[in-house]
Design a protein around this motif. Sequence first.
Motif, PDB file in Angstrom:
ATOM      1  N   LYS A   1       0.808  -1.212   0.000  1.00 14.14           N
ATOM      2  CA  LYS A   1       0.000   0.000   0.000  1.00 14.14           C
ATOM      3  C   LYS A   1       0.849   1.274   0.000  1.00 14.14           C
ATOM      4  CE  LYS A   1      -4.086  -2.043   2.161  1.00 14.14           C
ATOM      5  NZ  LYS A   1      -5.097  -1.935   3.246  1.00 14.14           N
ATOM      6  N   LEU A   2       2.142   1.110   0.216  1.00 13.63           N
ATOM      7  CA  LEU A   2       3.042   2.263   0.226  1.00 13.63           C
ATOM      8  C   LEU A   2       3.943   2.292  -1.003  1.00 13.63           C
ATOM      9  CD1 LEU A   2       4.116   2.452   3.993  1.00 13.63           C
ATOM     10  CD2 LEU A   2       2.149   3.506   2.859  1.00 13.63           C
ATOM     11  N   LYS A   3       3.574   1.565  -2.027  1.00 14.33           N
ATOM     12  CA  LYS A   3       4.349   1.556  -3.271  1.00 14.33           C
ATOM     13  C   LYS A   3       3.906   2.735  -4.149  1.00 14.33           C
ATOM     14  CE  LYS A   3       6.615  -2.315  -2.476  1.00 14.33           C
ATOM     15  NZ  LYS A   3       8.071  -2.357  -2.318  1.00 14.33           N
ATOM     16  N   THR A   4       4.106   3.925  -3.640  1.00 16.63           N
ATOM     17  CA  THR A   4       3.728   5.142  -4.353  1.00 16.63           C
ATOM     18  C   THR A   4       4.931   6.076  -4.435  1.00 16.63           C
ATOM     19  OG1 THR A   4       3.038   6.294  -2.343  1.00 16.63           O
ATOM     20  CG2 THR A   4       1.367   4.940  -3.454  1.00 16.63           C
ATOM     21  N   PRO A   5       4.902   7.066  -5.348  1.00 10.60           N
ATOM     22  CA  PRO A   5       6.032   8.003  -5.459  1.00 10.60           C
ATOM     23  C   PRO A   5       6.374   8.702  -4.144  1.00 10.60           C
ATOM     24  CG  PRO A   5       4.611   8.217  -7.360  1.00 10.60           C
ATOM     25  CD  PRO A   5       3.913   7.286  -6.417  1.00 10.60           C
ATOM     26  N   MET A   6       5.345   9.079  -3.371  1.00  5.55           N
ATOM     27  CA  MET A   6       5.590   9.793  -2.114  1.00  5.55           C
ATOM     28  C   MET A   6       6.495   8.979  -1.195  1.00  5.55           C
ATOM     29  SD  MET A   6       2.826  11.040   0.728  1.00  5.55           S
ATOM     30  CE  MET A   6       3.340  11.592   2.345  1.00  5.55           C
TER      31      MET A   6
ATOM     32  N   ALA B   1       0.151  15.543  -6.933  1.00  8.08           N
ATOM     33  CA  ALA B   1      -0.918  14.790  -6.266  1.00  8.08           C
ATOM     34  C   ALA B   1      -2.155  15.648  -6.030  1.00  8.08           C
ATOM     35  CB  ALA B   1      -0.411  14.231  -4.944  1.00  8.08           C
ATOM     36  N   VAL B   2      -1.955  16.920  -5.668  1.00  6.39           N
ATOM     37  CA  VAL B   2      -3.085  17.790  -5.333  1.00  6.39           C
ATOM     38  C   VAL B   2      -3.647  18.501  -6.567  1.00  6.39           C
ATOM     39  CG1 VAL B   2      -3.789  19.830  -4.010  1.00  6.39           C
ATOM     40  CG2 VAL B   2      -2.255  18.145  -2.982  1.00  6.39           C
TER      41      VAL B   2
ATOM     42  N   HIS C   1      -4.157  12.856 -13.400  1.00  7.12           N
ATOM     43  CA  HIS C   1      -2.983  12.499 -14.213  1.00  7.12           C
ATOM     44  C   HIS C   1      -1.760  12.162 -13.349  1.00  7.12           C
ATOM     45  CE1 HIS C   1      -5.216  14.007 -17.687  1.00  7.12           C
ATOM     46  NE2 HIS C   1      -5.466  15.115 -16.991  1.00  7.12           N
ATOM     47  N   TYR C   2      -1.995  12.022 -12.035  1.00  8.86           N
ATOM     48  CA  TYR C   2      -0.874  11.834 -11.106  1.00  8.86           C
ATOM     49  C   TYR C   2      -0.028  10.614 -11.456  1.00  8.86           C
ATOM     50  CZ  TYR C   2       1.665  10.973  -6.753  1.00  8.86           C
ATOM     51  OH  TYR C   2       2.643  10.732  -5.831  1.00  8.86           O
ATOM     52  N   ALA C   3      -0.686   9.488 -11.709  1.00  2.00           N
ATOM     53  CA  ALA C   3       0.053   8.250 -12.009  1.00  2.00           C
ATOM     54  C   ALA C   3       0.869   8.388 -13.284  1.00  2.00           C
ATOM     55  CB  ALA C   3      -0.921   7.080 -12.120  1.00  2.00           C
ATOM     56  N   ALA C   4       0.340   9.118 -14.261  1.00  2.00           N
ATOM     57  CA  ALA C   4       1.059   9.290 -15.526  1.00  2.00           C
ATOM     58  C   ALA C   4       2.220  10.271 -15.369  1.00  2.00           C
ATOM     59  CB  ALA C   4       0.102   9.784 -16.607  1.00  2.00           C
ATOM     60  N   VAL C   5       1.968  11.350 -14.604  1.00  2.00           N
ATOM     61  CA  VAL C   5       3.028  12.354 -14.398  1.00  2.00           C
ATOM     62  C   VAL C   5       4.163  11.777 -13.569  1.00  2.00           C
ATOM     63  CG1 VAL C   5       3.588  14.582 -13.349  1.00  2.00           C
ATOM     64  CG2 VAL C   5       1.452  14.300 -14.622  1.00  2.00           C
ATOM     65  N   MET C   6       3.823  11.216 -12.412  1.00  2.00           N
ATOM     66  CA  MET C   6       4.848  10.670 -11.509  1.00  2.00           C
ATOM     67  C   MET C   6       5.040   9.186 -11.787  1.00  2.00           C
ATOM     68  SD  MET C   6       5.743  13.378  -9.986  1.00  2.00           S
ATOM     69  CE  MET C   6       6.906  12.636  -8.843  1.00  2.00           C
TER      70      MET C   6
END
Length: 309
Positions: free
Chosen positions: A52-57, A123-124, A129-134
């Motif tokens: 669940k923490l496999k995100t860019p942040m 993100a905000v 498009h967050y997933a595509a950008v980051m």
Amino acid sequence: MTNSSVRGDFILEGFSDQPLLEKILFWVVLISYLLTLVGNTVIILISSIDPKLKTPMYFFLTHLSLVDICFTTSIVPQLLWNLKGPAKTITSLGCAVQLYVSLALGSTECVLLAVMAFDRYAAVCKPLHYAAVMNPQLCQALAGVAWLSGAGNTLIQGTITLWLPRCGHQWLRHFFCEVPSMIKLACVDTRANVVQLFVASLVLLLLPLALILTSYGHIAQAVIKIKSAQACRKALGTCGSHLIVVSLFYGTITAVYIHPNSSYAHTHGKFISLFYTVVTPTLNPLIYTLKNKDVKRAVGRLFHRDLGI
């Protein structure tokens, strides 16, 4: 002539003019260092194994935790040794290594905090498009830029500083080998070095800070346009931890590197440096844990798994 001066060792004054403070600082620094190691290691661990923490942040947060561990480790063991015993020396090689490593990691953190601010902006302000950008490729590239910026800065600044003639001056009025204090040992005109340090600080301190402020300016505008209390709370939850970390880190390090010759930096420089080298790396994992529900839940799942619950 002392044995240390014959060997070319540096004498770290540290807090030796306040013996009682040294005893207190030893335990404060030791406890802070242990908390830094534990807290940042936990963040690296949960970010690596919790799906669940496999995100860019959290990818960038893992890099920040790694930087903090290595940064404090390059400084604190020597500081503890000097606080504990009468010996206040560090070898020329040890000083050079400490200078290169701490400067590289400190510079890396400056850029990394700006990268994390851009991630929060995406993100905000660009949620659809967050997933595509980051995307993973961009995240890896941005992390690489942060590390390479630190390495490049330390190779230039560190080398120039170490090549300054010192004419036998070895009494360093600091608790570790840092560029502003090393420049003060030189027995030649250092105005060019001070200018060079200021320019480097503009690039690696004020430029990332400007990017951070720009990112949060756009975030504030996006939240105001929504005119929703829930959106404000969500944005604050998303960005609050990072804002606190940025305030603590930049609020202290700029005082030393932007005006190294100011009376304030000269008088309080050691205590300011103590804050961003020891205190801030300790607080970072606590801030991200206390202010972030995802991290708290991940920590809970980690300990439940270890305890077999």
